[in-house]
Design a protein around this motif. Structure first.
Motif, PDB file in Angstrom:
ATOM      1  N   THR A   3     -11.724   5.749 -10.428  1.00  0.00           N
ATOM      2  CA  THR A   3     -11.478   6.186 -11.802  1.00  0.00           C
ATOM      3  C   THR A   3     -11.225   7.683 -11.864  1.00  0.00           C
ATOM      4  O   THR A   3     -10.691   8.176 -12.858  1.00  0.00           O
ATOM      5  N   GLN A   4     -11.578   8.407 -10.825  1.00  0.00           N
ATOM      6  CA  GLN A   4     -11.269   9.831 -10.776  1.00  0.00           C
ATOM      7  C   GLN A   4      -9.785  10.064 -10.518  1.00  0.00           C
ATOM      8  O   GLN A   4      -9.253  11.139 -10.811  1.00  0.00           O
ATOM      9  N   ARG A   5      -9.126   9.025  -9.983  1.00  0.00           N
ATOM     10  CA  ARG A   5      -7.710   9.148  -9.667  1.00  0.00           C
ATOM     11  C   ARG A   5      -6.840   8.477 -10.728  1.00  0.00           C
ATOM     12  O   ARG A   5      -5.814   9.018 -11.136  1.00  0.00           O
ATOM     13  N   LYS A   6      -7.251   7.276 -11.137  1.00  0.00           N
ATOM     14  CA  LYS A   6      -6.468   6.531 -12.123  1.00  0.00           C
ATOM     15  C   LYS A   6      -7.397   5.716 -13.010  1.00  0.00           C
ATOM     16  O   LYS A   6      -8.451   5.256 -12.564  1.00  0.00           O
ATOM     17  N   SER A   7      -6.974   5.506 -14.240  1.00  0.00           N
ATOM     18  CA  SER A   7      -7.688   4.580 -15.111  1.00  0.00           C
ATOM     19  C   SER A   7      -7.226   3.161 -14.791  1.00  0.00           C
ATOM     20  O   SER A   7      -6.210   2.963 -14.109  1.00  0.00           O
ATOM     21  N   LEU A   8      -7.952   2.184 -15.285  1.00  0.00           N
ATOM     22  CA  LEU A   8      -7.551   0.799 -15.066  1.00  0.00           C
ATOM     23  C   LEU A   8      -6.196   0.530 -15.720  1.00  0.00           C
ATOM     24  O   LEU A   8      -5.382  -0.238 -15.190  1.00  0.00           O
ATOM     25  N   GLU A   9      -5.946   1.169 -16.843  1.00  0.00           N
ATOM     26  CA  GLU A   9      -4.660   0.999 -17.523  1.00  0.00           C
ATOM     27  C   GLU A   9      -3.521   1.554 -16.653  1.00  0.00           C
ATOM     28  O   GLU A   9      -2.441   0.946 -16.567  1.00  0.00           O
ATOM     29  N   GLU A  10      -3.751   2.692 -16.038  1.00  0.00           N
ATOM     30  CA  GLU A  10      -2.734   3.267 -15.146  1.00  0.00           C
ATOM     31  C   GLU A  10      -2.538   2.395 -13.912  1.00  0.00           C
ATOM     32  O   GLU A  10      -1.407   2.204 -13.436  1.00  0.00           O
ATOM     33  N   SER A  43       0.820  -1.205   0.000  1.00  0.00           N
ATOM     34  CA  SER A  43       0.000   0.000   0.000  1.00  0.00           C
ATOM     35  C   SER A  43       0.859   1.261   0.000  1.00  0.00           C
ATOM     36  O   SER A  43       0.576   2.237  -0.697  1.00  0.00           O
ATOM     37  N   GLU A  44       1.940   1.221   0.786  1.00  0.00           N
ATOM     38  CA  GLU A  44       2.845   2.383   0.827  1.00  0.00           C
ATOM     39  C   GLU A  44       3.547   2.571  -0.512  1.00  0.00           C
ATOM     40  O   GLU A  44       3.730   3.704  -0.979  1.00  0.00           O
ATOM     41  N   LEU A  45       3.918   1.458  -1.152  1.00  0.00           N
ATOM     42  CA  LEU A  45       4.634   1.528  -2.423  1.00  0.00           C
ATOM     43  C   LEU A  45       3.769   2.100  -3.540  1.00  0.00           C
ATOM     44  O   LEU A  45       4.217   2.986  -4.293  1.00  0.00           O
ATOM     45  N   VAL A  46       2.528   1.608  -3.667  1.00  0.00           N
ATOM     46  CA  VAL A  46       1.689   2.011  -4.798  1.00  0.00           C
ATOM     47  C   VAL A  46       0.808   3.217  -4.477  1.00  0.00           C
ATOM     48  O   VAL A  46       0.237   3.827  -5.383  1.00  0.00           O
ATOM     49  N   GLY A  47       0.657   3.542  -3.193  1.00  0.00           N
ATOM     50  CA  GLY A  47      -0.143   4.701  -2.825  1.00  0.00           C
ATOM     51  C   GLY A  47      -1.631   4.514  -3.029  1.00  0.00           C
ATOM     52  O   GLY A  47      -2.374   5.491  -3.170  1.00  0.00           O
ATOM     53  N   GLU A  48      -2.069   3.263  -3.072  1.00  0.00           N
ATOM     54  CA  GLU A  48      -3.488   2.966  -3.262  1.00  0.00           C
ATOM     55  C   GLU A  48      -3.973   1.992  -2.193  1.00  0.00           C
ATOM     56  O   GLU A  48      -3.185   1.444  -1.427  1.00  0.00           O
ATOM     57  N   THR A  49      -5.284   1.773  -2.159  1.00  0.00           N
ATOM     58  CA  THR A  49      -5.869   0.871  -1.176  1.00  0.00           C
ATOM     59  C   THR A  49      -5.587  -0.586  -1.550  1.00  0.00           C
ATOM     60  O   THR A  49      -5.710  -0.970  -2.707  1.00  0.00           O
ATOM     61  N   VAL A  50      -5.204  -1.368  -0.560  1.00  0.00           N
ATOM     62  CA  VAL A  50      -4.924  -2.789  -0.754  1.00  0.00           C
ATOM     63  C   VAL A  50      -5.913  -3.612   0.074  1.00  0.00           C
ATOM     64  O   VAL A  50      -6.136  -3.325   1.254  1.00  0.00           O
ATOM     65  N   HIS A  51      -6.509  -4.622  -0.558  1.00  0.00           N
ATOM     66  CA  HIS A  51      -7.428  -5.525   0.128  1.00  0.00           C
ATOM     67  C   HIS A  51      -6.851  -6.925   0.184  1.00  0.00           C
ATOM     68  O   HIS A  51      -6.203  -7.380  -0.768  1.00  0.00           O
ATOM     69  N   LEU A  52      -7.140  -7.615   1.284  1.00  0.00           N
ATOM     70  CA  LEU A  52      -6.853  -9.035   1.416  1.00  0.00           C
ATOM     71  C   LEU A  52      -8.180  -9.725   1.695  1.00  0.00           C
ATOM     72  O   LEU A  52      -8.925  -9.306   2.590  1.00  0.00           O
ATOM     73  N   ALA A  53      -8.497 -10.754   0.932  1.00  0.00           N
ATOM     74  CA  ALA A  53      -9.809 -11.395   1.055  1.00  0.00           C
ATOM     75  C   ALA A  53      -9.702 -12.900   0.949  1.00  0.00           C
ATOM     76  O   ALA A  53      -8.764 -13.444   0.350  1.00  0.00           O
ATOM     77  N   GLN A  54     -10.671 -13.574   1.550  1.00  0.00           N
ATOM     78  CA  GLN A  54     -10.816 -15.016   1.446  1.00  0.00           C
ATOM     79  C   GLN A  54     -12.259 -15.327   1.096  1.00  0.00           C
ATOM     80  O   GLN A  54     -13.145 -14.478   1.256  1.00  0.00           O
ATOM     81  N   LEU A  55     -12.506 -16.541   0.629  1.00  0.00           N
ATOM     82  CA  LEU A  55     -13.867 -16.950   0.306  1.00  0.00           C
ATOM     83  C   LEU A  55     -14.582 -17.436   1.555  1.00  0.00           C
ATOM     84  O   LEU A  55     -14.014 -18.159   2.376  1.00  0.00           O
TER      85      LEU A  55
END
Length: 259
Positions: free
Chosen positions: A226-233, A97-109
């Motif tokens: 999407t206001q911050r980054k596109s999926l491509e970005e 999260s610190e490296l990419v500056g975005e929200t990171v999720h961890l999930a299980q089924l």
């Protein structure tokens, strides 16, 4: 109340009441619980009293409300430590999260749904549905599809049968056929995407965390608006995501986690 709880006697009924209190998400009055309860008034009251006496629920005399109890919270933390991959993954998702500056999720089924077991907000967080401890749909989230794609065929059949295919946004996959086609692609590429399928304006890239036998233990995602980054970005963070998923998988090798 679900049919399984009906067949599980007093314990099933009590757990159903706990689920109901938890789902409301705030202190709740007896009258609110009674309004949609299948239990008679006396039975519901007795269940609540038992749960309070055991510390699973707390009762506020002044407000006359019930809320989740300290003992239940303690058990939840123990379950998180012992049965979840989250404690092992924690330092890795912090770094990501610190490296990419975005929200990171961890999930299980959890059955056919996604259980968010941990989350790290970006430095500039955005409002979204997912929170640690929340349940989300599998078929229209990046982590859900990443987890589904690598299931054993028999398990996948059961999971797909549990999908609601409710259309949250115009981009939501609404059929089993469309979901299966995307799962095939995810299996081939090792990466899943949420293209505003669950929430408008929210996109993510996700990867499974696989055991040594190739079974999905959890999934990791990087999410943004999407206001911050596109999926491509956002895709530029893919190498970091895959490396982190691999590092967590390697760390899990020495841990007694079901695989």
């Amino acid at each position: 109340m679900n049919k399984q709880a009906q067949g599980d006697g007093t314990v099933g009924k009590a757990i159903d009441v706990l689920d109901r209190v938890a789902s409301i998400g705030r202190p709740v009055r007896f009258s609110e619980l009674l309004a949609d309860s299948v239990h008679p008034k006396a039975t519901l009251y007795r269940l609540l009293q038992t749960l309070v006496s055991q510390g699973m629920l707390a009762y506020d005399d002044g407000r006359q409300t019930y809320s989740l109890g300290i003992r239940l919270v303690r058990l939840a933390h123990a379950a998180w430590r012992q049965s979840s991959i989250a404690p092992i993954a924690q330092p890795y998702i912090d770094q990501l999260s610190e490296l990419v500056g975005e929200t990171v999720h961890l999930a299980q089924l959890d059955g056919g749904q996604v259980l968010y077991v941990d989350k790290r907000n970006a430095a500039d967080p955005i409002d979204m549905y997912s929170q640690a401890g929340k349940i989300g749909p599998g078929y229209c989230t990046g982590v859900g599809k990443a987890l589904m794609a690598f299931q054993e065929p028999g398990d996948l059949e059961q999971i797909i049968r549990k999908q609601a295919f409710y259309q949250y946004t115009p981009a939501t996959l609404t059929s089993e056929c469309a979901l299966r086609a995307e799962l095939d692609q995810i299996r081939a590429e090792g990466v899943a995407y949420d293209r505003e399928e669950h929430e408008p304006g929210i996109v993510c890239v996700a990867a499974p965390i696989l055991s040594s036998k190739g079974r999905p233990l959890a999934a990791l995602s990087i999410t943004t608006s999407t206001q911050r980054k596109s999926l491509e970005e956002l895709n530029q963070a893919l190498p970091a995501l895959l490396e982190t998923a691999n590092r967590i998988a390697m760390a899990v090798q020495d841990w007694q986690f079901p695989n």
